[in-house]
Design an enzyme around this catalytic site. Structure first.
Site, PDB file in Angstrom:
ATOM      1  N   HIS A  98       0.822  -1.219   0.000  1.00  0.00           N
ATOM      2  CA  HIS A  98       0.000   0.000   0.000  1.00  0.00           C
ATOM      3  C   HIS A  98       0.855   1.267   0.000  1.00  0.00           C
ATOM      4  O   HIS A  98       0.500   2.276   0.595  1.00  0.00           O
ATOM      5  CB  HIS A  98      -0.954   0.033   1.203  1.00  0.00           C
ATOM      6  CG  HIS A  98      -1.961  -1.078   1.207  1.00  0.00           C
ATOM      7  ND1 HIS A  98      -3.224  -0.928   0.691  1.00  0.00           N
ATOM      8  CD2 HIS A  98      -1.897  -2.349   1.658  1.00  0.00           C
ATOM      9  CE1 HIS A  98      -3.901  -2.065   0.845  1.00  0.00           C
ATOM     10  NE2 HIS A  98      -3.110  -2.949   1.415  1.00  0.00           N
ATOM     11  N   ASN A 171     -10.406  -2.724   2.397  1.00  0.00           N
ATOM     12  CA  ASN A 171     -10.060  -2.758   0.976  1.00  0.00           C
ATOM     13  C   ASN A 171     -11.310  -2.514   0.136  1.00  0.00           C
ATOM     14  O   ASN A 171     -12.421  -2.503   0.662  1.00  0.00           O
ATOM     15  CB  ASN A 171      -9.489  -4.127   0.603  1.00  0.00           C
ATOM     16  CG  ASN A 171      -8.003  -4.253   0.930  1.00  0.00           C
ATOM     17  OD1 ASN A 171      -7.321  -3.266   1.183  1.00  0.00           O
ATOM     18  ND2 ASN A 171      -7.508  -5.473   0.912  1.00  0.00           N
ATOM     19  N   HIS A 362      -3.928   1.135  12.146  1.00  0.00           N
ATOM     20  CA  HIS A 362      -3.715  -0.119  12.886  1.00  0.00           C
ATOM     21  C   HIS A 362      -5.081  -0.736  13.180  1.00  0.00           C
ATOM     22  O   HIS A 362      -5.938  -0.079  13.774  1.00  0.00           O
ATOM     23  CB  HIS A 362      -2.955   0.195  14.177  1.00  0.00           C
ATOM     24  CG  HIS A 362      -2.768  -0.979  15.091  1.00  0.00           C
ATOM     25  ND1 HIS A 362      -2.788  -2.289  14.643  1.00  0.00           N
ATOM     26  CD2 HIS A 362      -2.549  -1.044  16.430  1.00  0.00           C
ATOM     27  CE1 HIS A 362      -2.589  -3.098  15.680  1.00  0.00           C
ATOM     28  NE2 HIS A 362      -2.457  -2.375  16.761  1.00  0.00           N
TER      29      HIS A 362
END
Ligand code: HDE
Length: 728
Positions: A98, A171, A362
């Site tokens: 990413h 995603n 996170h």
């Protein structure tokens, strides 16, 4: 002198023990006008003098200090050394995956009070506007790679809630390649450029990727998504987002339910076609980043609705698949997606590095009311993200303006590289008397995080649950749910990728261990385009290396599974933000130009007049019209639709190679085309006069033709055109 903006000038609150100055300032609510950190904004007003990093005024920043006019540079030139050393350290490691991304600020607002489901304030208070920062990304490419790679897109949302930061790191596809985190480094090594020659960049079309997936049957479902048009979105605003894993929502009474998170784009789902994607990669590799930036600048804010699929804990085992398996969706037809709020992206970052690069997501950043499941991929991510941020951004990454929560941080963590807070007092431990027992625990407080009380029992094993072993049913379901043109695109994508693979064994195994198990029709189509024979594998001449994840038998009835919600074959509801090329030139029909422009602008679309050269052209009424782009700078692939204008310019267009190529290519990519009045001449030159309005090719002159063109634009693409004629 560099000036600190408003935050610095604002009166400071009295500090409480253990809080730093910046923590106090950040505690002020910012929901109405979310700004990440006024304290950290640094702007230079006109006329202000340059200083070094120690505040010393600089007399000359363009010449280094030398012994004599033509002499050597002196070590004592502290300004030169400070400037160059800082420059030498201007990069942090790019993300291992990413790396290529773009981001925006915005806010989230719930539609209703969901406190029956969760105690998370962000979801149960419809009056709250929670600031967010959202980063979109591709996965495989380096930071400078193209936006239009065939790839998954990251959709990572940082919610700055009143109860702390919640990161939903998702995603644009609802499943993943692997079921267990331990395989992630292998997957990433396989898809990244090959290690001996670092090729190819930002592409899965190479041997190592297909070698790995051919031995990893659990990747079958995800491969269907990645080979579909979902992997080449038209823009970030027109793609879905998914939390992927099953999470939990927990209400104030401690009742937990399973949840899958969805983002539904308000503009609908739109993609480009593969040929277009490869060309955009050359013509404008910043295509998605630019679209995001420009749409926010002009006030066309990307919006997404948050959707929840809720499953009661008692229903955990009522599905044919395991809720903990990240290679499975819960079909929307089984559990509807309840739309519960809206995300609006309304502000571009001020500084790419400080915000988009330094933002540290996170999966373990959750708030009370949101909890994990035992999905083994999610469990691995809970370890990986904190680890990666420590390495990439440093031990105090949470103190950086873009990462700080909006509520105060109070704990005994101290020191470390890049610490920005100046913690006061001598107490940095717990329990303590000297600090009055502060900061203290909150065992009773509803807003304190409480992990779910989940009963766990079982032997310690290094095994996968048999409930994870059906790797093909949902891949087949995806195929079954596609329209004919979507199937065509998927087969072409597999064929393109496999034709880039050199190793015959790998090609053979993809066909005969993956594709034949998904759908005969898919295998046959790919076989025709690749020349790979459909034949059993595993004989002595061609042994199958033992796959680490054997797949179980196909579930009875799997071949018939269908989930219509998976298809993109739906007309949109808006053409807002669509770019439309108006091909014209000297003597362009003034009436048509005005009418089509007005109609498009009224719908929020973006018409651009394209002519042979930049500057202006005189229209048929003698008025100078601004040319938005010169033809060499205006490739058809960056537009959503095209209008060929009539007037004196029409004949000239038939002599222009660029114009002819433009229209042919737009046709091939399935785009709506209108030829107004004499504009028909260019269609004739391109031999496209047989195309009809049903194919998205509109001819005529007047309001009716323009209305038909706008209607066609809602379709976005006419992909069947490509199937029946030339393949796209
Ligand atoms: Fe990630 N992933 N991931 N991932 N991921 C990272 O974190 C990882 C996975 C996703 O814009 C890394 O800061 C492991 C699934 C996004 O900054 C790293 C596993 C999903 C982003 C990492 C996965 C994602 C990342 C790299 C398997 C969709 C970009 C740099 C267990 C639900 C966030 C970084 C941004 C980034 C690890 C699988 C989404 C290394 C170990 C599944 C959107 O921590």
């Amino acid at each position: 002198m560099a000036k600190k903006s408003s935050g610095a000038a604002a009166p400071r609150k009295a500090r409480t023990s253990g809080q730093s100055s910046s923590q106090v300032d950040r505690a002020q609510p910012r929901y109405k006008n979310p700004k990440i950190d006024d304290m950290a904004r640094d702007t230079v007003d006109p006329g202000e003098a340059m200083t070094g990093n120690q505040g010393v005024r600089i007399r000359d920043d363009q010449n280094s200090l030398k012994a004599g006019l033509r002499g050597p540079t002196l070590m004592e030139d502290f300004h030169l050394r400070e400037k160059i050393t800082h420059f030498d350290h201007e990069r942090i490691p790019e993300r291992i995956v990413h790396a290529r991304g773009a981001a925006a600020h915005g806010f989230f607002q719930a539609y209703e009070d969901l406190s029956d489901l969760t105690m998370a304030g962000v979801l149960n208070d419809p009056k709250r506007q929670t600031p967010v920062f959202v980063r979109f990304s591709t996965v495989a490419g380096s930071r400078g790679s193209t936006d239009l790679a065939r790839d998954v897109r990251g959709f990572a949302v940082k919610f700055y809630t009143e109860e702390g930061v919640w990161d939903l790191v998702g995603n644009n596809m609802p499943v993943f390649f692997i079921q267990d985190a331990v395989k992630f480094p292998d997957l990433v090594h396989a898809v990244k450029p090959e290690p001996h020659n670092e090729m190819p960049q930002a592409a899965s079309a190479h041997d190592t990727f297909w070698d790995f997936v051919s031995l990893t049957p659990e990747s079958a479902h995800m491969l269907m998504w990645v080979m579909s048009d979902r992997a080449i979105p038209r823009s970030y605003a027109t793609m879905e987002g998914f939390g992927v894993h099953t999470f939990r929502l927990i209400n104030a009474r401690g009742k937990a339910r399973f949840v899958k998170f969805h983002w539904k784009p308000v503009k609908g789902i739109k993609s480009v076609v593969w040929d277009e994607a490869t060309k955009i990669s050359g013509k404008d590799p910043d295509f998605h980043r630019r679209d995001l930036w420009e749409s926010i600048e002009r006030g066309d804010y990307p919006e997404y609705e948050l959707g929840l699929q809720i499953v009661e804990e008692k229903d955990e085992f009522k599905f044919d698949f395991d809720l903990l398996d990240p290679t499975k969706i819960i079909p929307e037809e089984l559990v509807p997606v309840r739309r519960v709020g809206r995300l609006t992206l309304n502000r571009n970052p001020d500084n790419f590095f400080a915000e988009t690069e330094q933002v540290a997501f996170h999966t373990g950043h959750v708030v009370p009311g949101i909890d994990f499941s035992n999905d083994p991929l999610l469990q691995g991510r809970l370890f990986s993200y904190i680890d990666t941020q420590l390495r990439r951004v440093g031990p105090n990454f949470a103190e950086l303006p873009i990462n700080r929560p909006i509520n105060p941080v109070r704990n005994n963590q101290r020191d470390g590289m890049g610490r920005t807070t100046i913690n006061q007092g001598r107490v940095s431990y717990f329990p303590n008397r000297l600090g009055g027992g502060c900061p203290m625990h909150s065992p009773e407080a509803a807003e304190a995080f409480l992990s779910r009380a989940e009963k766990i029992e079982g032997a310690i094993v290094r095994q996968r649950s048999p409930s994870f072993s059906d790797h093909f049913s949902q891949a087949t379901q995806f195929w079954n749910s596609m329209a004919d043109w979507e199937k065509q695109h998927i087969a072409e994508a597999f064929a393109f990728e496999l034709n880039q693979v050199e190793n015959e064994e790998v090609r053979h195994h993809v066909m005969n261990e993956l594709l034949v198990n998904i759908a005969d029709e898919l295998a046959e189509k790919v076989s025709v385009q690749t020349g790979i024979a459909i034949a059993p594998v595993g004989n002595a001449k061609n042994p199958t290396p033992s796959a680490p994840t054997p797949s179980g038998p196909l579930k009875p009835g799997a071949k018939k599974l269908v989930s219509p919600a998976l298809s993109q074959d739906r007309p949109g509801t808006t053409i807002k933000g669509c770019k439309v090329a108006l091909l014209g030139g000297e003597g362009v029909d003034a009436r048509q130009l005005k009418a089509v422009k007005d109609a498009l602008l009224a719908e929020g679309a973006l018409p651009e007049l394209i002519a042979a050269q930049a500057g202006t052209v005189a229209d048929s009424a003698g008025k100078q019209q601004k040319v938005n782009r010169a033809a060499p700078n205006a490739p058809s692939v960056v537009y959503d639709a095209v209008v060929i204008l009539g007037g004196a310019s029409a004949a000239a267009l038939t002599q222009s190679g660029l114009a002819i190529h433009f229209v042919n290519e737009a046709y091939r990519h399935g785009k709506p085309i209108a030829a107004l009045g004499d504009g028909l001449q260019l269609l004739e030159t391109c031999s496209l006069t047989d195309a009809t309005a049903e194919d998205g090719v509109i001819t005529g002159d007047g309001a009716e033709a323009i209305a038909a063109f706008l209607e066609a634009m809602l379709q976005h693409r006419f992909p069947r055109r490509a199937i029946e004629g030339v393949p796209a």
